[in-house]
Design an enzyme around this catalytic site. Structure first.
Site, short mmCIF file in Angstrom:
data_model
loop_
_atom_site.label_atom_id
_atom_site.label_comp_id
_atom_site.label_asym_id
_atom_site.label_seq_id
_atom_site.Cartn_x
_atom_site.Cartn_y
_atom_site.Cartn_z
N CYS A 2 -11.33 -6.40 -1.09
CA CYS A 2 -11.26 -7.61 -0.29
C CYS A 2 -11.15 -8.82 -1.21
CB CYS A 2 -12.52 -7.75 0.54
SG CYS A 2 -12.88 -6.27 1.51
N ARG A 27 -5.40 -8.80 -1.81
CA ARG A 27 -6.50 -7.86 -1.98
C ARG A 27 -6.91 -7.21 -0.66
NH1 ARG A 27 -8.94 -8.45 -7.09
NH2 ARG A 27 -10.48 -6.98 -6.35
N TRP A 75 -10.18 -5.79 3.82
CA TRP A 75 -9.47 -4.52 3.94
C TRP A 75 -10.52 -3.56 4.48
CZ3 TRP A 75 -9.79 0.55 2.29
CH2 TRP A 75 -8.63 1.32 2.41
N GLU A 482 8.22 7.44 -8.97
CA GLU A 482 7.89 6.04 -8.75
C GLU A 482 8.87 5.41 -7.74
OE1 GLU A 482 5.55 4.18 -9.02
OE2 GLU A 482 6.35 2.15 -8.96
N LYS A 486 7.77 3.63 -4.25
CA LYS A 486 8.13 2.24 -3.94
C LYS A 486 8.77 2.17 -2.56
CE LYS A 486 6.47 0.45 -6.03
NZ LYS A 486 5.45 0.37 -7.07
N GLU A 489 6.14 2.93 0.29
CA GLU A 489 5.05 1.98 0.51
C GLU A 489 5.51 0.65 1.09
OE1 GLU A 489 4.27 0.63 -4.14
OE2 GLU A 489 2.60 0.56 -2.77
N LYS A 604 -4.13 -4.44 -2.91
CA LYS A 604 -3.71 -4.42 -4.32
C LYS A 604 -4.70 -3.69 -5.23
CE LYS A 604 -0.88 -5.89 -7.57
NZ LYS A 604 0.37 -5.11 -7.64
C1 AGP Z 1 1.77 0.85 -6.35
O1 AGP Z 1 2.78 0.03 -5.94
C2 AGP Z 1 0.44 0.59 -5.78
N1 AGP Z 1 0.06 -0.76 -5.86
C3 AGP Z 1 -0.63 1.58 -6.22
O2 AGP Z 1 -0.10 2.87 -6.26
C4 AGP Z 1 -1.32 1.28 -7.57
O3 AGP Z 1 -0.47 1.52 -8.63
C5 AGP Z 1 -2.59 2.14 -7.66
O4 AGP Z 1 -3.46 1.78 -6.62
C6 AGP Z 1 -3.29 2.00 -8.98
O5 AGP Z 1 -3.70 0.68 -9.20
P1 AGP Z 1 -4.13 0.17 -10.62
O6 AGP Z 1 -2.95 0.26 -11.51
O7 AGP Z 1 -4.58 -1.24 -10.39
O8 AGP Z 1 -5.24 1.06 -11.09
#
Ligand code: AGP
Length: 609
Positions: A2, A27, A75, A482, A486, A489, A604
């Site tokens: 959050c 967040r 969240w 990846e 992308k 998501e 995020k």
């Molecule tokens: C990817 O686009 C996402 N935001 C997610 O998979 C992210 O990479 C994952 O939650 C890991 O986050 P971090 O790199 O902050 O640890």
């Protein structure tokens, strides 16, 4: 997961809180709220289900002159997104308000106990117990009440609280969850992440777990340990500016962050090779230490995990050290083979991902040396690791990682070169050659971004689809993982990636006219094999989007759409091809009307398990 912001000063805080919340909305964004203390009126609380813009509308022109307040974007974990579950939560007297990030694992028993004692709960959240615990503990001093309250909590938390009888004070504390505090002339601020306070100050404190922070409206902050003894935490200077966290004319943050990648790659590479030697002083490894490494583990989640998969190819090729890449949430719950001769590299953009940080702790208990690659100064992972390499991405606001991913891949590539050289498998001349080629990557990425017409055309093939396959081989396969993430998501198109050699072992059953296939056929040792795999899916009706090296003689004949990219050595191809896949995903998501910066159900920083 959050966003939290708090301000105490001598000017009305309404707009400061609302601006701070909008900067932190990445967040969490399913509900939002603020509480503002106003000596005469007590406390004003506004909460909405949905985005911060809804909160701004709700608050409207309400005259609010209070100079101390707290805010939150949520969240949801416990209790659906709704106004009643939105923070701030209050106690029974209505004088205490709290905002919380994290999960209180023993909330159920605390709630039962508090209800038996006559406390009345109005939400379904775990967080509300904190307000009632503070009420129970409060005897005129919020710091003391907070110390007593956290002693009863299990789980992870950032808590920021105010009391109507102390309109010049905010109390904050954290455990395994992010918190940053700062002060300036005549005000003090607290937040879950730096963008919310960077306009007030760039000299900030990341308090340790359990340190209770008392912010005063005069512009000072006192810090106390669990015994109430004052402590003096270190101040850290943040070297990026607020402009970097703003849109600056771009349509969305994803667009901006994709465009920043040439700069990010350049900055992450800067100064890393001198006289043919790779310099990563942060690793602080002696020649004996490196000689003793018998295994490398890369642990991470999501996109960061994919960066690790790409790096495995390079680490093994250049250093000949076995490298395993593991999802942190799996690693931490099994019994991995880790010893003092294991080098663990934890990769996390946010540095706050709960599973990754816990996996780091596990590795260290087995005596492994742990290094973090992160984008976030002062984050949790930086305290838990033996050393930190900062990915030079700058603040990343779009939930979908783009520039931080490229920075991670570049940083990991440098680590692979470093290990390869230290183990005697790479000469200075080879290191120089690789580094020179990497220094050309920014201009090659710029060339891709300068003309995205072919990517836009290719996106039309996926626009109407419900599913897409991504196939590649070697580094191309890991790049595809990846690319598929992308796409799913941000556009909600179901996407799966496979090593192309695997499709005949099952996935090809999915292929028909309705299944577009994105195929990486860039110049590599396995490019010709990809040509055969493309023919196989095409023969079954799939429309193929090929990503090929400029000048490829076959691509146009065997694919329905081709996106050409500049020629790079295979080991660096993930860096250029990923940029194409990011743009492709964004084009599809935009056409489908999706909010690319704030995809549904995501946040995020995943600070809870
Ligand atoms: C990817 O686009 C996402 N935001 C997610 O998979 C992210 O990479 C994952 O939650 C890991 O986050 P971090 O790199 O902050 O640890």
């Amino acid at each position: 997961m959050c966003g939290i912001v708090g301000f105490t000063g001598s000017t009305p805080c309404k707009d400061i809180l609302l601006t701070g919340l909008s900067l932190l909305e990445y967040r969490g964004y399913d509900s939002a709220g603020i509480a503002i203390l106003d000596g005469a009126r007590g406390m004003d609380v506004f909460r909405v289900k949905g985005r911060v813009e809804g909160l701004v509308k709700l608050v409207g022109n309400t005259p609010l002159f209070g100079t101390t307040g707290i805010g939150h974007t949520r969240w949801a974990t416990h209790g659906k997104p709704s106004e009643v579950n939105a923070h701030p939560h209050r106690d029974c007297t209505g004088k205490i308000a709290i905002v919380h990030n994290g999960i209180i694992e023993n909330f159920s028993e605390l709630r039962t106990q508090l209800i038996e004692q006559g406390h009345v709960f109005i939400s379904e959240t775990d967080s509300e117990v904190i307000a009632h615990l503070l009420e129970r503990a409060y005897e005129g001093d919020m710091r003391v009440a907070m110390t007593e309250t956290i002693a009863q909590l299990e789980g992870a938390y950032t808590i920021v609280a105010v009391h109507a009888d102390h309109p010049d004070e905010i109390v904050a504390v954290r455990k395994s969850s992010p918190l940053v505090v700062g002060c300036a002339e005549g005000c003090a601020v607290v937040a879950s992440d730096t963008p919310a306070l960077i306009e007030v100050t760039r000299d900030v404190v990341f308090p340790d777990d359990g340190v209770v922070c008392v912010l005063h409206s005069g512009g000072t902050v006192d810090y106390f340990d669990g015994d109430g003894v004052p402590v003096s935490p270190e101040t850290v200077h943040i070297d990026w500016s607020i402009d970097e966290a703003k849109l600056g004319g771009y349509e969305d943050f994803m667009d901006k962050e994709i465009a920043e990648q040439p700069r990010v790659v350049r900055d992450t590479l800067a100064g890393r090779v001198k006289d043919g030697r790779v310099i990563i002083d942060e690793l602080a490894l002696t020649a004996e230490d490196i000689a003793a490494i018998d295994r490398v583990y890369i642990i991470a989640c999501g996109t960061s995990y994919h960066a690790g998969l790409i790096a495995k190819n390079l680490i093994e090729a250049w250093s000949r050290i076995p490298c395993d890449v593991e999802v942190a949430s799996e690693f931490r719950y099994r019994d991995p083979i880790v010893s003092p001769s294991t080098l663990v590299i934890a990769v996390s953009q946010s540095g706050e991902t709960a599973d990754t940080v816990e996996a780091v702790q596990l590795a260290r208990t087995h005596g492994a040396r742990v290094f973090a690659i992160t984008n976030s100064v002062g984050s949790r992972i930086t305290r838990e690791s033996d050393g930190v390499i900062y990915a030079q991405a700058g603040p990343e606001t779009c939930v979908a990682a783009t520039k931080s991913f490229l920075a991670q891949v570049v940083a990991l590539t440098l680590v692979a070169l470093y290990l390869g050289q230290a183990r005697g498998h790479l000469t200075c001349a080879q290191v120089r050659m690789f580094y020179r080629e990497m220094q050309r990557l920014p201009e090659q990425i710029t060339a891709i971004l300068d003309d995205t017409t072919s990517i836009e055309h290719a996106a039309e093939i996926i626009d109407g689809a419900t599913s897409a396959l991504f196939i590649g081989r070697g580094i191309g396969a890991t790049t595809c993982y990846e690319g598929a993430l992308k796409l799913k998501e941000i556009s909600y198109v179901h996407a799966e990636a496979f090593a192309a050699g695997e499709i005949k072992h099952g996935p090809i059953a999915l292929v028909d006219e309705a299944m577009p296939v994105v195929a990486l056929m860039i110049k590599s040792a396995t490019r010709d094999k990809m040509v055969s795999n493309i023919a196989e899916v095409r023969a079954r009706g799939a429309k193929v989007i090929g990503i090929a090296t400029q000048g490829d003689p076959d691509a146009e004949h065997i694919c329905d759409e081709v996106i050409y990219i500049p020629a790079v050595r295979e080991c660096f191809s993930a860096i250029t091809a990923s940029v194409v896949l990011q743009v492709l995903a964004r084009c599809v998501a935009k056409t489908r009307g999706c909010d690319v910066d704030k995809p549904r159900n995501l946040a995020k920083s995943v600070t809870v398990e």
